[in-house]
Design a protein around this motif. Structure first.
Motif, PDB file in Angstrom:
ATOM      1  N   ASP A  48       0.862  -1.102   0.178  1.00  0.00           N
ATOM      2  CA  ASP A  48      -0.020  -0.469  -0.218  1.00  0.00           C
ATOM      3  C   ASP A  48       0.857   1.454  -0.027  1.00  0.00           C
ATOM      4  OD1 ASP A  48      -1.362   2.310   1.144  1.00  0.00           O
ATOM      5  OD2 ASP A  48      -2.712   0.632   1.293  1.00  0.00           O
ATOM      6  N   THR A 128      -7.920  -4.026   2.801  1.00  0.00           N
ATOM      7  CA  THR A 128      -8.170  -3.032   3.067  1.00  0.00           C
ATOM      8  C   THR A 128      -8.893  -2.120   1.978  1.00  0.00           C
ATOM      9  OG1 THR A 128      -6.314  -3.657   4.544  1.00  0.00           O
ATOM     10  CG2 THR A 128      -7.088  -1.717   4.063  1.00  0.00           C
ATOM     11  N   THR A 132     -11.517   0.267   1.539  1.00  0.00           N
ATOM     12  CA  THR A 132     -11.641   1.419   1.299  1.00  0.00           C
ATOM     13  C   THR A 132     -12.892   2.406   0.361  1.00  0.00           C
ATOM     14  OG1 THR A 132      -9.705   1.555   2.184  1.00  0.00           O
ATOM     15  CG2 THR A 132      -9.671   3.448   0.685  1.00  0.00           C
ATOM     16  N   GLY A 153      -6.167   8.258  -9.962  1.00  0.00           N
ATOM     17  CA  GLY A 153      -5.477   7.056  -9.644  1.00  0.00           C
ATOM     18  C   GLY A 153      -6.971   6.040  -9.742  1.00  0.00           C
ATOM     19  N   THR A 158      -7.610   0.590  -5.609  1.00  0.00           N
ATOM     20  CA  THR A 158      -8.697   1.047  -5.630  1.00  0.00           C
ATOM     21  C   THR A 158      -9.569   1.483  -5.702  1.00  0.00           C
ATOM     22  OG1 THR A 158      -7.329   1.249  -3.168  1.00  0.00           O
ATOM     23  CG2 THR A 158      -9.805   2.524  -3.609  1.00  0.00           C
ATOM     24  N   GLY A 178      -2.948   7.117 -15.263  1.00  0.00           N
ATOM     25  CA  GLY A 178      -0.443   7.766 -15.948  1.00  0.00           C
ATOM     26  C   GLY A 178      -1.121   6.584 -17.694  1.00  0.00           C
ATOM     27  N   LYS A 182      -3.270   2.060 -19.650  1.00  0.00           N
ATOM     28  CA  LYS A 182      -4.038   1.734 -18.611  1.00  0.00           C
ATOM     29  C   LYS A 182      -5.335   3.086 -19.012  1.00  0.00           C
ATOM     30  CE  LYS A 182      -0.427   2.711 -14.686  1.00  0.00           C
ATOM     31  NZ  LYS A 182      -0.268   2.551 -13.398  1.00  0.00           N
ATOM     32  N   TYR A 198      -3.552  11.624 -17.319  1.00  0.00           N
ATOM     33  CA  TYR A 198      -2.951  12.977 -16.876  1.00  0.00           C
ATOM     34  C   TYR A 198      -1.984  12.830 -17.705  1.00  0.00           C
ATOM     35  CZ  TYR A 198      -0.141  10.347 -13.577  1.00  0.00           C
ATOM     36  OH  TYR A 198       0.351   9.239 -12.870  1.00  0.00           O
ATOM     37  N   LYS A 199      -0.695  12.400 -18.025  1.00  0.00           N
ATOM     38  CA  LYS A 199       0.641  12.260 -18.586  1.00  0.00           C
ATOM     39  C   LYS A 199       0.342  12.983 -19.801  1.00  0.00           C
ATOM     40  CE  LYS A 199       2.818   8.579 -15.717  1.00  0.00           C
ATOM     41  NZ  LYS A 199       3.153   6.709 -15.333  1.00  0.00           N
ATOM     42  N   GLY A 244      -6.841   9.463  -1.152  1.00  0.00           N
ATOM     43  CA  GLY A 244      -4.969   9.421  -1.141  1.00  0.00           C
ATOM     44  C   GLY A 244      -4.734  10.753  -1.295  1.00  0.00           C
ATOM     45  N   ILE A 246      -1.151  10.291  -3.405  1.00  0.00           N
ATOM     46  CA  ILE A 246      -0.021  10.258  -3.866  1.00  0.00           C
ATOM     47  C   ILE A 246       0.838  10.911  -5.033  1.00  0.00           C
ATOM     48  CG2 ILE A 246      -0.521   8.528  -5.951  1.00  0.00           C
ATOM     49  CD1 ILE A 246       1.385   6.412  -4.966  1.00  0.00           C
ATOM     50  N   TYR A 249       3.922  11.803  -2.298  1.00  0.00           N
ATOM     51  CA  TYR A 249       4.282  11.305  -1.197  1.00  0.00           C
ATOM     52  C   TYR A 249       5.539  10.793  -1.235  1.00  0.00           C
ATOM     53  CZ  TYR A 249      -0.368   8.814  -0.326  1.00  0.00           C
ATOM     54  OH  TYR A 249      -1.170   8.677   0.081  1.00  0.00           O
ATOM     55  N   ILE A 275      -9.758   7.715   6.736  1.00  0.00           N
ATOM     56  CA  ILE A 275      -8.743   6.662   7.877  1.00  0.00           C
ATOM     57  C   ILE A 275     -10.375   5.703   7.554  1.00  0.00           C
ATOM     58  CG2 ILE A 275      -7.273   4.955   9.526  1.00  0.00           C
ATOM     59  CD1 ILE A 275      -5.891   7.663   7.627  1.00  0.00           C
ATOM     60  N   PHE A 320       5.160   3.455  -6.695  1.00  0.00           N
ATOM     61  CA  PHE A 320       5.340   4.662  -6.947  1.00  0.00           C
ATOM     62  C   PHE A 320       5.918   5.209  -8.210  1.00  0.00           C
ATOM     63  CE2 PHE A 320       5.837   3.682  -2.533  1.00  0.00           C
ATOM     64  CZ  PHE A 320       4.794   4.836  -1.822  1.00  0.00           C
ATOM     65  N   GLY A 322       4.347   3.205 -10.583  1.00  0.00           N
ATOM     66  CA  GLY A 322       2.920   3.122 -11.069  1.00  0.00           C
ATOM     67  C   GLY A 322       3.288   2.009 -12.022  1.00  0.00           C
ATOM     68  N   LYS A 327      -4.169  -4.361  -8.117  1.00  0.00           N
ATOM     69  CA  LYS A 327      -3.609  -4.617  -5.884  1.00  0.00           C
ATOM     70  C   LYS A 327      -2.374  -4.621  -5.962  1.00  0.00           C
ATOM     71  CE  LYS A 327      -3.093  -4.282  -1.884  1.00  0.00           C
ATOM     72  NZ  LYS A 327      -3.447  -2.996  -0.767  1.00  0.00           N
TER      73      LYS A 327
HETATM   74  N1  LIG Z   1      -7.870   6.923   3.235  1.00  0.00           N
HETATM   75  C1  LIG Z   1      -7.342   5.394   3.184  1.00  0.00           C
HETATM   76  O1  LIG Z   1      -8.328   4.600   4.379  1.00  0.00           O
HETATM   77  C2  LIG Z   1      -6.263   4.867   2.500  1.00  0.00           C
HETATM   78  C3  LIG Z   1      -6.624   3.237   2.585  1.00  0.00           C
HETATM   79  C4  LIG Z   1      -6.412   3.089   1.945  1.00  0.00           C
HETATM   80  C5  LIG Z   1      -5.687   3.193   0.680  1.00  0.00           C
HETATM   81  N2  LIG Z   1      -5.433   4.610   1.298  1.00  0.00           N
HETATM   82  C6  LIG Z   1      -4.669   5.394  -0.703  1.00  0.00           C
HETATM   83  O2  LIG Z   1      -5.397   5.409  -1.704  1.00  0.00           O
HETATM   84  C7  LIG Z   1      -4.096   5.164  -2.559  1.00  0.00           C
HETATM   85  C8  LIG Z   1      -4.269   4.513  -4.154  1.00  0.00           C
HETATM   86  O3  LIG Z   1      -4.106   3.083  -2.840  1.00  0.00           O
HETATM   87  P1  LIG Z   1      -4.198   1.491  -3.749  1.00  0.00           P
HETATM   88  O4  LIG Z   1      -3.510   0.956  -2.642  1.00  0.00           O
HETATM   89  O5  LIG Z   1      -5.118   1.538  -3.880  1.00  0.00           O
HETATM   90  O6  LIG Z   1      -2.477   1.912  -4.761  1.00  0.00           O
HETATM   91  P2  LIG Z   1      -2.396   1.935  -6.903  1.00  0.00           P
HETATM   92  O7  LIG Z   1      -3.380   3.400  -6.876  1.00  0.00           O
HETATM   93  O8  LIG Z   1      -2.679   0.528  -6.440  1.00  0.00           O
HETATM   94  O9  LIG Z   1      -1.039   2.694  -6.620  1.00  0.00           O
HETATM   95  C9  LIG Z   1      -1.005   3.449  -6.838  1.00  0.00           C
HETATM   96  C10 LIG Z   1      -0.799   4.753  -8.019  1.00  0.00           C
HETATM   97  O10 LIG Z   1      -0.214   5.320  -7.982  1.00  0.00           O
HETATM   98  C11 LIG Z   1      -0.393   6.228  -9.041  1.00  0.00           C
HETATM   99  N3  LIG Z   1       0.844   7.062  -8.803  1.00  0.00           N
HETATM  100  C12 LIG Z   1       2.029   7.130  -8.241  1.00  0.00           C
HETATM  101  N4  LIG Z   1       2.504   8.385  -8.317  1.00  0.00           N
HETATM  102  C13 LIG Z   1       2.060   9.449  -9.164  1.00  0.00           C
HETATM  103  C14 LIG Z   1       1.720  11.041  -9.285  1.00  0.00           C
HETATM  104  N5  LIG Z   1       3.263  11.089  -8.452  1.00  0.00           N
HETATM  105  N6  LIG Z   1       0.997  11.047  -9.136  1.00  0.00           N
HETATM  106  C15 LIG Z   1      -0.328  10.477  -9.945  1.00  0.00           C
HETATM  107  N7  LIG Z   1      -0.229   9.417  -9.896  1.00  0.00           N
HETATM  108  C16 LIG Z   1       0.313   8.125  -9.664  1.00  0.00           C
HETATM  109  C17 LIG Z   1       0.534   4.930 -10.136  1.00  0.00           C
HETATM  110  O11 LIG Z   1      -0.355   4.817 -11.354  1.00  0.00           O
HETATM  111  P3  LIG Z   1      -0.617   5.745 -12.838  1.00  0.00           P
HETATM  112  O12 LIG Z   1       0.657   4.319 -13.220  1.00  0.00           O
HETATM  113  O13 LIG Z   1      -1.802   5.460 -12.909  1.00  0.00           O
HETATM  114  O14 LIG Z   1      -0.731   7.068 -12.181  1.00  0.00           O
HETATM  115  C18 LIG Z   1       0.443   3.874  -9.124  1.00  0.00           C
HETATM  116  O15 LIG Z   1      -0.398   2.615  -9.695  1.00  0.00           O
HETATM  117  C19 LIG Z   1      -3.115   5.727  -1.867  1.00  0.00           C
HETATM  118  O16 LIG Z   1      -3.055   7.064  -2.029  1.00  0.00           O
HETATM  119  C20 LIG Z   1      -3.610   5.675  -0.632  1.00  0.00           C
HETATM  120  O17 LIG Z   1      -2.496   5.680  -0.082  1.00  0.00           O
HETATM  121  C21 LIG Z   1      -6.104   5.312   1.340  1.00  0.00           C
END
Ligand SMILES: NC(=O)c1ccc[n+]([C@@H]2O[C@H](COP(=O)([O-])OP(=O)(O)OC[C@H]3O[C@@H](n4cnc5c(N)ncnc54)[C@H](OP(=O)(O)O)[C@@H]3O)[C@@H](O)[C@H]2O)c1
Length: 332
Positions: A48, A128, A132, A153, A158, A178, A182, A198-199, A244, A246, A249, A275, A320, A322, A327
């Motif tokens: 995550d 999660t 989420t 994203g 998610t 991106g 995708k 977005y890219k 989120g 990201i 980050y 959260i 990070f 992409g 998952k």
């Molecule tokens: N609030 C909560 O309780 C909670 C719980 C779980 C997760 N989250 C958040 O949910 C979000 C998604 O999590 P996930 O586990 O499903 O991950 P994910 O979306 O499967 O993987 C991360 C994706 O973020 C994109 N990314 C990476 N760097 C980026 C950037 N600089 N600008 C734009 N996009 C970027 C990439 O996709 P692209 O190729 O499209 O850029 C990458 O594949 C995260 O921010 C995480 O922290 C929050």
């Protein structure tokens, strides 16, 4: 007494990308279980983006991590030996048990993989990630049929579930991700009505064109300029779900406040973070509802499975850059 490799935290990656030496590999001997314990072998790790925040100690909703701690993370483990009533060898459990090949547990914090789906579902669609998507969308986004829902994203673990749940709720869905590959996947396989790369730039222009009546629900995983562009196009009464961020980050500074936030006033919108752990008591019931949608063929998900315990740090890095498709998991 098995030998167990473990990845330990060796650096706090603040204001920079994660580096190889932020982790240290070590080997320990794990003793047999005492009364009331079981010996578990980790089968899969789940990844995550939040793990980076945990390494940095900027996330105050979880306990801080110290140098030398086992890297925190979710996992699926198999019971190998049990002196804990109710658990037998072969049982599969899920929990935040960290980057270790073997571990002892008294069962605290573990959830049985009590599902007809593969055990890895407890890290993805039923884990999660799935809850989420569910909680953020339905409890904060509150979509109604006919709403336009925009997800950033969107091709991630998610985001791809959020889009499908919003379709089930009768909404029109638009995903931002991106790359052309995708975006094609979002529309052709994940059920989004439209996608924006977005890219390739011009996000705001495309949002204006594709959402002529404005955006009713934003589900934001990214923050930064993408959030700002989405805020520019909200409809009256919009709900903005901050899941989120990201895009920041790996940067040293927090982004400036979104210039377009004042649209929340002009268009009577609300913006709320969450959260997901705050709804932990509801997870079993939400899992059942998600599993029913899966069994009805209305909800799909994908898992990106890498291999080899030694590759855990590199696997985290895929989020990070992409590289992950769905998952992110690692099979040990
Ligand atoms: N609030 C909560 O309780 C909670 C719980 C779980 C997760 N989250 C958040 O949910 C979000 C998604 O999590 P996930 O586990 O499903 O991950 P994910 O979306 O499967 O993987 C991360 C994706 O973020 C994109 N990314 C990476 N760097 C980026 C950037 N600089 N600008 C734009 N996009 C970027 C990439 O996709 P692209 O190729 O499209 O850029 C990458 O594949 C995260 O921010 C995480 O922290 C929050």
């Amino acid at each position: 007494m098995p030998s167990s490799r473990q990845w330990l935290l060796n650096g706090h990656p603040r204001a920079r990308q994660i580096a190889a030496d932020d982790f240290r590999l070590t080997t320990v001997e794990v003793p047999g279980p005492a009364d009331g314990q079981m010996l578990l072998r980790t089968r899969y790790l789940g990844f995550d983006p939040a793990q980076k925040g945990w390494m940095e100690n900027i996330a105050d909703y979880v306990a801080p991590m110290a140098i030398g701690d086992i890297m925190r993370g979710s996992a699926i483990s198999e019971v190998v030996e049990s002196r804990l009533p109710g658990f037998a060898p072969g049982d599969m459990v899920a929990g935040s048990t960290g980057w270790t090949e073997w571990h002892l547990s008294d069962g605290n914090g573990l959830t049985r993989c009590d599902t007809a789906l593969a055990p890895t579902a407890m890290l993805s669609i039923l884990g999660t990630t799935g809850v989420t998507a569910w909680c953020g969308l339905f409890k904060i986004g509150r979509p109604v049929p006919g709403d336009t829902v925009v997800v950033s994203g969107a091709a991630g673990a998610t985001g791809s579930i959020v889009g499908q749940l919003a379709k089930i709720a009768g909404c029109r869905t638009l995903g931002i991700a991106g790359g052309a590959d995708k975006c094609r996947w979002l529309v052709e396989e994940s059920g989004y009505d439209a996608a924006i790369d977005y890219k390739a730039g011009h996000v705001r222009d495309q949002l204006r064109e594709l959402c002529p009546g404005g955006i009713d629900v934003i589900f934001d995983n990214v923050g930064g300029t993408i959030l700002n562009d989405m805020l520019a196009e909200i409809a009256t009464g919009a709900r903005v779900v901050i899941c989120g961020g990201i895009s920041r980050y790996e940067t040293g500074t927090l982004p400036a406040g979104p210039q377009n936030y004042f649209n929340l006033v002009f268009r009577r919108g609300t913006m709320s973070g969450f959260i997901v752990l705050d709804w932990a008591a509801e997870f079993p019931a939400i899992r059942k509802r998600i599993e029913r949608l899966v069994s009805e063929g209305r909800l799909a998900w994908r898992e990106d499975v890498q291999h080899g315990f030694e590759n855990a740090p590199a696997t985290l890095g895929r989020l990070f850059s992409g590289k992950n498709r769905g998952k992110q998991l690692l099979e040990l």
